[in-house]
Design a protein around this motif. Sequence first.
Motif, mmCIF file in Angstrom:
data_model
loop_
_atom_site.group_PDB
_atom_site.id
_atom_site.type_symbol
_atom_site.label_atom_id
_atom_site.label_comp_id
_atom_site.label_asym_id
_atom_site.label_seq_id
_atom_site.Cartn_x
_atom_site.Cartn_y
_atom_site.Cartn_z
ATOM 1 N N SER A 145 0.842 -1.190 0.000
ATOM 2 C CA SER A 145 0.000 0.000 0.000
ATOM 3 C C SER A 145 0.881 1.245 0.000
ATOM 4 N N GLY A 146 0.271 2.380 -0.338
ATOM 5 C CA GLY A 146 1.019 3.634 -0.306
ATOM 6 C C GLY A 146 1.554 3.928 1.082
ATOM 7 N N GLY A 147 0.767 3.596 2.128
ATOM 8 C CA GLY A 147 1.218 3.813 3.498
ATOM 9 C C GLY A 147 2.408 2.953 3.854
ATOM 10 N N GLU A 148 2.422 1.710 3.388
ATOM 11 C CA GLU A 148 3.553 0.814 3.674
ATOM 12 C C GLU A 148 4.817 1.280 2.963
ATOM 13 N N ARG A 149 4.675 1.773 1.749
ATOM 14 C CA ARG A 149 5.852 2.294 1.037
ATOM 15 C C ARG A 149 6.395 3.539 1.741
ATOM 16 N N ALA A 150 5.480 4.448 2.110
ATOM 17 C CA ALA A 150 5.916 5.668 2.797
ATOM 18 C C ALA A 150 6.593 5.336 4.117
ATOM 19 N N ARG A 151 6.036 4.393 4.866
ATOM 20 C CA ARG A 151 6.623 3.991 6.154
ATOM 21 C C ARG A 151 8.022 3.411 5.939
ATOM 22 N N LEU A 152 8.188 2.573 4.924
ATOM 23 C CA LEU A 152 9.492 1.982 4.626
ATOM 24 C C LEU A 152 10.523 3.070 4.317
ATOM 25 N N LEU A 153 10.167 3.992 3.418
ATOM 26 C CA LEU A 153 11.128 5.020 3.008
ATOM 27 C C LEU A 153 11.432 6.004 4.134
ATOM 28 N N LEU A 154 10.409 6.401 4.889
ATOM 29 C CA LEU A 154 10.641 7.345 5.989
ATOM 30 C C LEU A 154 11.605 6.782 7.020
ATOM 31 N N ASN A 155 11.434 5.511 7.349
ATOM 32 C CA ASN A 155 12.339 4.893 8.323
ATOM 33 C C ASN A 155 13.744 4.703 7.750
ATOM 34 N N MET A 156 13.824 4.363 6.455
ATOM 35 C CA MET A 156 15.140 4.066 5.873
ATOM 36 C C MET A 156 15.999 5.314 5.705
ATOM 37 N N ILE A 157 15.369 6.454 5.333
ATOM 38 C CA ILE A 157 16.201 7.646 5.121
ATOM 39 C C ILE A 157 16.808 8.135 6.426
ATOM 40 N N ALA A 158 16.193 7.750 7.553
ATOM 41 C CA ALA A 158 16.690 8.226 8.847
ATOM 42 C C ALA A 158 17.667 7.261 9.506
ATOM 43 N N MET A 159 17.948 6.121 8.863
ATOM 44 C CA MET A 159 18.800 5.109 9.510
ATOM 45 C C MET A 159 20.212 5.616 9.787
ATOM 46 N N ASP A 160 20.659 6.587 8.988
ATOM 47 C CA ASP A 160 22.041 7.055 9.100
ATOM 48 C C ASP A 160 22.197 8.163 10.144
ATOM 49 N N ARG A 161 21.187 8.350 10.995
ATOM 50 C CA ARG A 161 21.208 9.360 12.052
ATOM 51 C C ARG A 161 21.539 10.757 11.501
ATOM 52 N N PRO A 162 20.661 11.330 10.686
ATOM 53 C CA PRO A 162 20.967 12.627 10.053
ATOM 54 C C PRO A 162 20.918 13.783 11.045
ATOM 55 N N HIS A 163 21.641 14.837 10.700
ATOM 56 C CA HIS A 163 21.571 16.067 11.484
ATOM 57 C C HIS A 163 20.385 16.929 11.035
ATOM 58 N N LEU A 164 19.989 16.771 9.763
ATOM 59 C CA LEU A 164 18.880 17.533 9.203
ATOM 60 C C LEU A 164 17.928 16.583 8.500
ATOM 61 N N LEU A 165 16.662 16.681 8.864
ATOM 62 C CA LEU A 165 15.611 15.848 8.280
ATOM 63 C C LEU A 165 14.684 16.756 7.479
ATOM 64 N N ILE A 166 14.600 16.549 6.156
ATOM 65 C CA ILE A 166 13.737 17.341 5.282
ATOM 66 C C ILE A 166 12.579 16.447 4.836
ATOM 67 N N LEU A 167 11.373 16.818 5.212
ATOM 68 C CA LEU A 167 10.191 16.008 4.900
ATOM 69 C C LEU A 167 9.246 16.810 4.014
ATOM 70 N N ASP A 168 9.087 16.366 2.779
ATOM 71 C CA ASP A 168 8.228 17.021 1.803
ATOM 72 C C ASP A 168 6.969 16.173 1.619
ATOM 73 N N GLU A 169 5.851 16.583 2.220
ATOM 74 C CA GLU A 169 4.564 15.877 2.197
ATOM 75 C C GLU A 169 4.719 14.413 2.642
ATOM 76 N N PRO A 170 5.143 14.177 3.892
ATOM 77 C CA PRO A 170 5.361 12.798 4.351
ATOM 78 C C PRO A 170 4.077 12.040 4.692
ATOM 79 N N THR A 171 2.940 12.747 4.832
ATOM 80 C CA THR A 171 1.739 12.087 5.376
ATOM 81 C C THR A 171 0.728 11.663 4.326
#
Length: 627
Positions: free
Chosen positions: A429-455
Motif C-alpha cells: 500500500s502507499g502507506g507501507e511504502r511511505a513507512r518503509l522510506l521514511l524509516n530508511m532515510i533516517a537510519m544514518d542518524r541525520p543532522h537535518l531531516l527534510i520532509l516534503d509531504e510525508p503524510t
Amino acid sequence: MLRINDLVFDAWGRRFFDHASVSLPPGAKVGLVGRNGAGKSTLFKIILGELTPGDGDISMPRDARIGAVAQEHPATPVSLLDTVLEADERRARLMAELETAEPEHLGEIYHQLAAIDADRAPARAAEILAGLGFSNEDLARPMAEFSGGWRMRVAMAAALFAEPDLLLLDEPTNYLDLEGALWLEARLKKYPHTALIISHDRELLDHSVDAILHLTEGKLEFYTGNFTEFERLRGEKQRLQEATRVKIEAKRAHMQSFVDRFRAKASKARQAQSRMKAIAKLQDIAPSIEEHVAPFLLPSPEKPLPPPLIRLEGAAVGYGGPPILKGMNLRLDLDDRIGLLGVNGAGKSTFARMLADDLKLSAGHIQRDRRMKVAWFHQHQIEAMDPDDTPLMIIRRALPEASEAQRRSKLAQFGLGFEKVETRVESLSGGERARLLLNMIAMDRPHLLILDEPTNHLDIDSRRALTEALNDYEGAVILITHDRSLMELAADRLWLVSDGHVKPFDGDMDDYAKFVLDRARRAARVASQTAAKVAPEAESPPPPAPPRPRPALAPLKRKLEAAEQVLARETAALAEIDQALADPALYVKTPAKVAELNVRRERLAARVATAESAWIALAEEVEAAEG
C-alpha cells in the motif's frame, strides 16, 4: 439521504462488509474513517455502482445526484473555466439547447436557466478555482496545458461546482497544498447538501464535518460530532465494553466454580444444572483490542555539530533561467523545527532541494558543515520505487554487512511484518511504502531531516506516530505538509515562501489560516469579475429574436490550434516508445523495461485517440463556422 441496509461484500479473499447498516441524514457532512485497507474506498465504489454487493442494498431518494472526484480530468483543448461549467450537466444541456432552439422556445429555456441561477455560474466556478489555487490567467487556458496534479484539482473543482445531492470525496487534501486544504475546510462547512469524505487529515475532520462514520471489522458505526468527539465517545464505549466483559467473566467463573464443586452431588445436581443453563445464556463480549501501530524510527544524530548547520547570505537558486528564489538570508541550527508555508509552485520543494545539496546556488553564498548528514523524503521517491523490488531486497542494499535476521528485525521495527518483507513494492500500500522510506532515510542518524509531504499515504494513527517520532528526534527538521495538525505539533517556527523570497512568518497556524482565507476571498472576487469576461452569462428572457448567428470563428480556431498541439505532442511521445520497442536488444538486456514500455504505450495510444477525436470534432466546427 443515504441508507445502507445489511450490506455484505466479499472480494480478494476477504470480507469487507459483514451485514453493515447505517443511515446518513440529509445535509450531513460525514467523515468516513478507518484503518488503511478497511474498505473505505471500496464502499465508495459500491455506492457508485462500480462494485456489486453480495447481499443487502443501498438506497437514496429518487433522482438524487451522486458526485465523486475522478482520478484527474483529461487533457482536452477545452478551457479551464468551460471544463468546470460543463460539470453542471443541467446548465450545460440548456446552454446547448440555446444554440439550436427555435425562437418561440427561447423564452422557456431562459426561464429554466434563471431558475437554476445560471447567470452566476461562471462567477461561482471562478471562486472555486481561485480557492484551489488557479490564477485569473488560468481560466482561459486549455486543459491540455495543465499537469496531472492540477487536472486533479480541476476534477475536484468540477465536483464542488456541480453540487450533487451526495458528494463523495476520497482523501481530497492529498492533492492540495496547505493553502488549498485550509480553503477546502471552509468550503465544506458551507456545502449545501450531504457529503461523505474519506480523510486522514485530522484538522479537516475536526473543522469541516459534523459526524463520523467509523468502518471497523466489517461494520459501520455512526457518531455525531467531529473527530475529537468521536475519539472521546469511542474511548468511553470501549471502556464500558471492557468493564462489562470483566463483570460477565467474573460471574461466569463464579457459577462455573459452583457447578464444578456440586455437579456430582445428588442434593445439589438440580442447582448445578440451573447454573449451567445460566452460564450458557451469558452474553459473550469480545475483549477490546487496540490495534498496534508501529512507531517510526528517527534516530537522533550521534554527535551534535557546532551552529549553524546552514547559513544563507544573499542566496538565489533556480533552474538555469531567472531565479525561483532570491535574496535569502537565513540561518538553520540543530534544534530548529521549521514549517515551510506557501502555495504550490512558490518554491518550497526548490528550497528543500537546495538544502539537501541537490540544487546549487545561482548567486550568493551557502555555508554548511561538511560533516552534516541530511535525510530528504519526498513523494517522487515513492513514485520512483522499482515495482519488482521487495522491502528485503531494498534493506539488503542499505545494510550489506548485516545478517539476514538483523535485516528482517529492522523491517519488523519499521512496521513491516514477516508476511510483507518479501512482498513486491507494487503490491504494498502507499502507506507501507511511505513507512518503509521514511524509516530508511533516517537510519544514518541525520543532522537535518527534510520532509516534503510525508503524510500523504498515512492514516491518522500513523500520522500521530510520526508526530511523536519527530518530537523525540534531536536534529533539525524542515517540514512541508498540507497536514495542519502535524505542522502545529512538530514545527516551532514558520517560514513563508512567497514572491521569490523565503522569510520568517510572524504568527502561528491560526494566523496563517486567517491570512490564507482572507487572500482567497480577495482572489475569488477578482476571479468572479474575470469570469464574466471569459464566459458568456445567461441573460434574462429576451423578446423573440432571429436565429442565433454562427459561432465566433477566432475562438474556435484557437481551440483547434491547441488541439493540434496536444495531438502532436501525444503522437510524438507514442512514436518514441514505438522506436524503443523496435530495438531487439531491449528484449534481451532489460525485459522488465519492455513490459513497462508496453503499459505506457497502451496509455499513450488511448490519449492519442482521445486527442484525435477532439481535433476532428473541432475541425468540423471550424469548417461549419467558415461555411
